[in-house]
Every structure is written in structure tokens, then in C-alpha cells.
Design a protein around this motif. Structure first.
Motif, PDB file in Angstrom:
ATOM      1  N   ASP A  70     -29.274  68.975  23.000  1.00 51.70           N
ATOM      2  CA  ASP A  70     -30.546  68.561  23.605  1.00 51.70           C
ATOM      3  C   ASP A  70     -31.720  69.032  22.751  1.00 51.70           C
ATOM      4  O   ASP A  70     -32.674  68.281  22.513  1.00 51.70           O
ATOM      5  N   HIS A  71     -31.667  70.272  22.305  1.00 51.13           N
ATOM      6  CA  HIS A  71     -32.756  70.823  21.490  1.00 51.13           C
ATOM      7  C   HIS A  71     -32.934  70.033  20.203  1.00 51.13           C
ATOM      8  O   HIS A  71     -34.059  69.758  19.789  1.00 51.13           O
ATOM      9  N   THR A  72     -31.835  69.673  19.573  1.00 49.52           N
ATOM     10  CA  THR A  72     -31.913  68.905  18.333  1.00 49.52           C
ATOM     11  C   THR A  72     -32.617  67.574  18.575  1.00 49.52           C
ATOM     12  O   THR A  72     -33.474  67.159  17.788  1.00 49.52           O
ATOM     13  N   GLU A  73     -32.286  66.929  19.682  1.00 49.87           N
ATOM     14  CA  GLU A  73     -32.932  65.649  20.024  1.00 49.87           C
ATOM     15  C   GLU A  73     -34.420  65.844  20.306  1.00 49.87           C
ATOM     16  O   GLU A  73     -35.260  65.067  19.840  1.00 49.87           O
ATOM     17  N   VAL A  74     -34.774  66.857  21.042  1.00 46.09           N
ATOM     18  CA  VAL A  74     -36.184  67.119  21.359  1.00 46.09           C
ATOM     19  C   VAL A  74     -36.968  67.407  20.077  1.00 46.09           C
ATOM     20  O   VAL A  74     -38.073  66.891  19.885  1.00 46.09           O
ATOM     21  N   LYS A  75     -36.403  68.196  19.189  1.00 46.75           N
ATOM     22  CA  LYS A  75     -37.080  68.505  17.928  1.00 46.75           C
ATOM     23  C   LYS A  75     -37.293  67.235  17.106  1.00 46.75           C
ATOM     24  O   LYS A  75     -38.343  67.061  16.489  1.00 46.75           O
ATOM     25  N   ARG A  76     -36.298  66.350  17.091  1.00 43.23           N
ATOM     26  CA  ARG A  76     -36.442  65.090  16.353  1.00 43.23           C
ATOM     27  C   ARG A  76     -37.559  64.241  16.935  1.00 43.23           C
ATOM     28  O   ARG A  76     -38.408  63.712  16.212  1.00 43.23           O
ATOM     29  N   LEU A  77     -37.582  64.146  18.269  1.00 43.89           N
ATOM     30  CA  LEU A  77     -38.624  63.353  18.923  1.00 43.89           C
ATOM     31  C   LEU A  77     -40.012  63.956  18.700  1.00 43.89           C
ATOM     32  O   LEU A  77     -40.972  63.230  18.452  1.00 43.89           O
ATOM     33  N   LEU A  78     -40.108  65.268  18.777  1.00 39.72           N
ATOM     34  CA  LEU A  78     -41.391  65.928  18.510  1.00 39.72           C
ATOM     35  C   LEU A  78     -41.854  65.639  17.087  1.00 39.72           C
ATOM     36  O   LEU A  78     -43.028  65.341  16.851  1.00 39.72           O
ATOM     37  N   SER A  79     -40.940  65.726  16.151  1.00 41.53           N
ATOM     38  CA  SER A  79     -41.272  65.448  14.760  1.00 41.53           C
ATOM     39  C   SER A  79     -41.789  64.023  14.602  1.00 41.53           C
ATOM     40  O   SER A  79     -42.816  63.796  13.958  1.00 41.53           O
ATOM     41  N   ASP A  80     -41.088  63.076  15.206  1.00 35.94           N
ATOM     42  CA  ASP A  80     -41.525  61.674  15.136  1.00 35.94           C
ATOM     43  C   ASP A  80     -42.921  61.513  15.742  1.00 35.94           C
ATOM     44  O   ASP A  80     -43.784  60.829  15.182  1.00 35.94           O
ATOM     45  N   LEU A  81     -43.149  62.146  16.882  1.00 34.94           N
ATOM     46  CA  LEU A  81     -44.448  62.044  17.548  1.00 34.94           C
ATOM     47  C   LEU A  81     -45.569  62.669  16.721  1.00 34.94           C
ATOM     48  O   LEU A  81     -46.652  62.107  16.596  1.00 34.94           O
ATOM     49  N   LEU A  82     -45.308  63.832  16.173  1.00 31.53           N
ATOM     50  CA  LEU A  82     -46.338  64.540  15.415  1.00 31.53           C
ATOM     51  C   LEU A  82     -46.686  63.832  14.110  1.00 31.53           C
ATOM     52  O   LEU A  82     -47.750  64.073  13.544  1.00 31.53           O
ATOM     53  N   GLN A  83     -45.824  62.955  13.663  1.00 32.42           N
ATOM     54  CA  GLN A  83     -46.112  62.198  12.452  1.00 32.42           C
ATOM     55  C   GLN A  83     -46.818  60.878  12.740  1.00 32.42           C
ATOM     56  O   GLN A  83     -47.231  60.190  11.812  1.00 32.42           O
ATOM     57  N   CYS A  84     -46.967  60.533  14.013  1.00 30.38           N
ATOM     58  CA  CYS A  84     -47.648  59.293  14.394  1.00 30.38           C
ATOM     59  C   CYS A  84     -49.167  59.465  14.333  1.00 30.38           C
ATOM     60  O   CYS A  84     -49.695  60.528  14.614  1.00 30.38           O
ATOM     61  N   GLU A  85     -49.833  58.386  13.994  1.00 32.82           N
ATOM     62  CA  GLU A  85     -51.286  58.325  14.152  1.00 32.82           C
ATOM     63  C   GLU A  85     -51.561  57.991  15.611  1.00 32.82           C
ATOM     64  O   GLU A  85     -50.714  57.409  16.299  1.00 32.82           O
ATOM     65  N   LEU A  86     -52.730  58.347  16.107  1.00 31.22           N
ATOM     66  CA  LEU A  86     -53.041  58.109  17.516  1.00 31.22           C
ATOM     67  C   LEU A  86     -53.020  56.634  17.902  1.00 31.22           C
ATOM     68  O   LEU A  86     -52.790  56.299  19.053  1.00 31.22           O
ATOM     69  N   ASP A  87     -53.243  55.747  16.938  1.00 37.90           N
ATOM     70  CA  ASP A  87     -53.227  54.316  17.257  1.00 37.90           C
ATOM     71  C   ASP A  87     -51.852  53.687  17.004  1.00 37.90           C
ATOM     72  O   ASP A  87     -51.695  52.472  17.118  1.00 37.90           O
ATOM     73  N   ASP A  88     -50.864  54.506  16.706  1.00 43.77           N
ATOM     74  CA  ASP A  88     -49.507  54.013  16.470  1.00 43.77           C
ATOM     75  C   ASP A  88     -48.952  53.454  17.784  1.00 43.77           C
ATOM     76  O   ASP A  88     -48.943  54.148  18.804  1.00 43.77           O
ATOM     77  N   PRO A  89     -48.482  52.207  17.792  1.00 41.73           N
ATOM     78  CA  PRO A  89     -47.975  51.610  19.030  1.00 41.73           C
ATOM     79  C   PRO A  89     -46.694  52.275  19.547  1.00 41.73           C
ATOM     80  O   PRO A  89     -46.326  52.106  20.702  1.00 41.73           O
ATOM     81  N   ARG A  90     -46.023  53.075  18.717  1.00 41.23           N
ATOM     82  CA  ARG A  90     -44.784  53.733  19.131  1.00 41.23           C
ATOM     83  C   ARG A  90     -45.018  55.006  19.951  1.00 41.23           C
ATOM     84  O   ARG A  90     -44.096  55.512  20.578  1.00 41.23           O
ATOM     85  N   ILE A  91     -46.246  55.509  19.955  1.00 36.53           N
ATOM     86  CA  ILE A  91     -46.493  56.841  20.512  1.00 36.53           C
ATOM     87  C   ILE A  91     -46.106  56.947  21.988  1.00 36.53           C
ATOM     88  O   ILE A  91     -45.478  57.922  22.399  1.00 36.53           O
TER      89      ILE A  91
END
Length: 161
Positions: free
Chosen positions: A70-91
Motif C-alpha cells: 500500500d505504501h509503495t502505491e501511495v508514494k507512486r501516486l504522490l510522486s505523480d501528483l507532485l509532478q503535475c501542474e495545477l492545470d493538468d487534467p489528470r490531477i
């Protein structure tokens, strides 16, 4: 405060930040995301370094293994989120996925892991562990959060893999 109380308190704090994020204006989202990332990083670190080894010693290896995944998945998702720009439609989709993953993890911990550990441990040992974890939470280096922000997903300590 014992270890279970400390972790439960952290769970509630993350829940509150997630609710705020859901209702935030764009200009608030980045700050809230940084706070969520910091809290989840600290939480994962103290669980991986202190709580999970304790739970393993109590015989909860399978539950700890699932929690590590679970932690590995959460860290991956956090990483993806933190690399998004605020206007990124994936956020929004990524954030919803993060919330689902965190809530699932929290639900298993609070309904299965914590009760089992309370049965298998003394109040004194849980209190001692809570004190150690609380001190450790205060000293988690900022580099842990920065690694996730750069796309590096930190692995759990070698003894937990």
C-alpha cells in the motif's frame, strides 16, 4: 500516547487535509498537496521503521506485507501528483485514486491490524513504541518528501522488503 493512537490521529489529520483539498481553489491546492505529501511521508516512514517491525515480531507478517505494498502505491501516486501542474487534467483523477488507496489502507489498519496488535501486545509496549514513533516523526528529513516530488519513490527499509 500509544502507537495506535498516534497513527490514528495521523489518519484523521490526512482525512481533514483531503477534504480541504476537495473543496480548495486552485491557488490553495498546491499548498494542501504539499501538506498531504509531508504527512503521508512522515506517517509511512515511522510505520516502516518502527511500527511494522514491531507488528512483524508480533506475528502479523502478512498484514505488514500488504501495508508495505500500500505504501509503495501511495508514494507512486504522490510522486505523480507532485509532478503535475495545477492545470493538468489528470490531477483530480490522481487525487481521487490517492484518496481511495489511503482510505483502503487506513480501513485495514484500523479494523484489522490495530485490534490484532492490541490483543498481542501490552499497553506499556504500545505506549513505549508510540513515544519512539512520535520522536521519529519529528525528525523525518525533508529530503524524503523531496525525493517523492522528484519522482523517486523511496523503498521501505531493507528489513521490511
Amino acid at each position: 500516547m500509544d502507537a495506535i493512537e498516534l497513527l490514528t490521529k495521523q489518519h484523521r489529520a490526512v482525512d481533514q487535509l483531503c477534504e480541504r483539498f476537495d473543496n480548495a481553489r486552485k491557488e490553495e491546492m498546491l499548498e494542501l498537496l504539499a501538506q498531504i505529501a509531508e504527512m503521508l511521508t512522515i506517517h509511512a516512514r515511522i510505520e516502516e521503521q518502527h511500527f511494522y517491525p514491531f507488528a512483524r515480531q508480533a506475528g502479523l507478517q502478512d498484514l505488514v506485507d500488504r501495508s508495505i505494498a500500500d505504501h509503495t502505491e501511495v508514494k507512486r501516486l504522490l510522486s505523480d501528483l507532485l509532478q503535475c501542474e495545477l492545470d493538468d487534467p489528470r490531477i483530480n483523477g490522481l487525487f481521487d485514486e490517492l484518496k481511495r488507496s489511503v482510505r483502503s489502507h487506513v480501513q485495514e489498519e484500523e479494523s484489522v491490524v490495530f485490534p490484532r496488535l492490541k490483543e498481542l501486545s501490552s499497553d506499556d509496549r504500545l505506549r513505549e513504541l508510540g513515544e519512539v514513533m512520535n520522536r521519529a516523526a519529528m525528525s523525518v528529513p525533508q529530503q524524503e518528501v523531496l525525493k517523492i516530488a522528484r519522482g523517486e519513490v523511496p523503498s521501505p527499509p531493507a528489513g521490511l522488503r
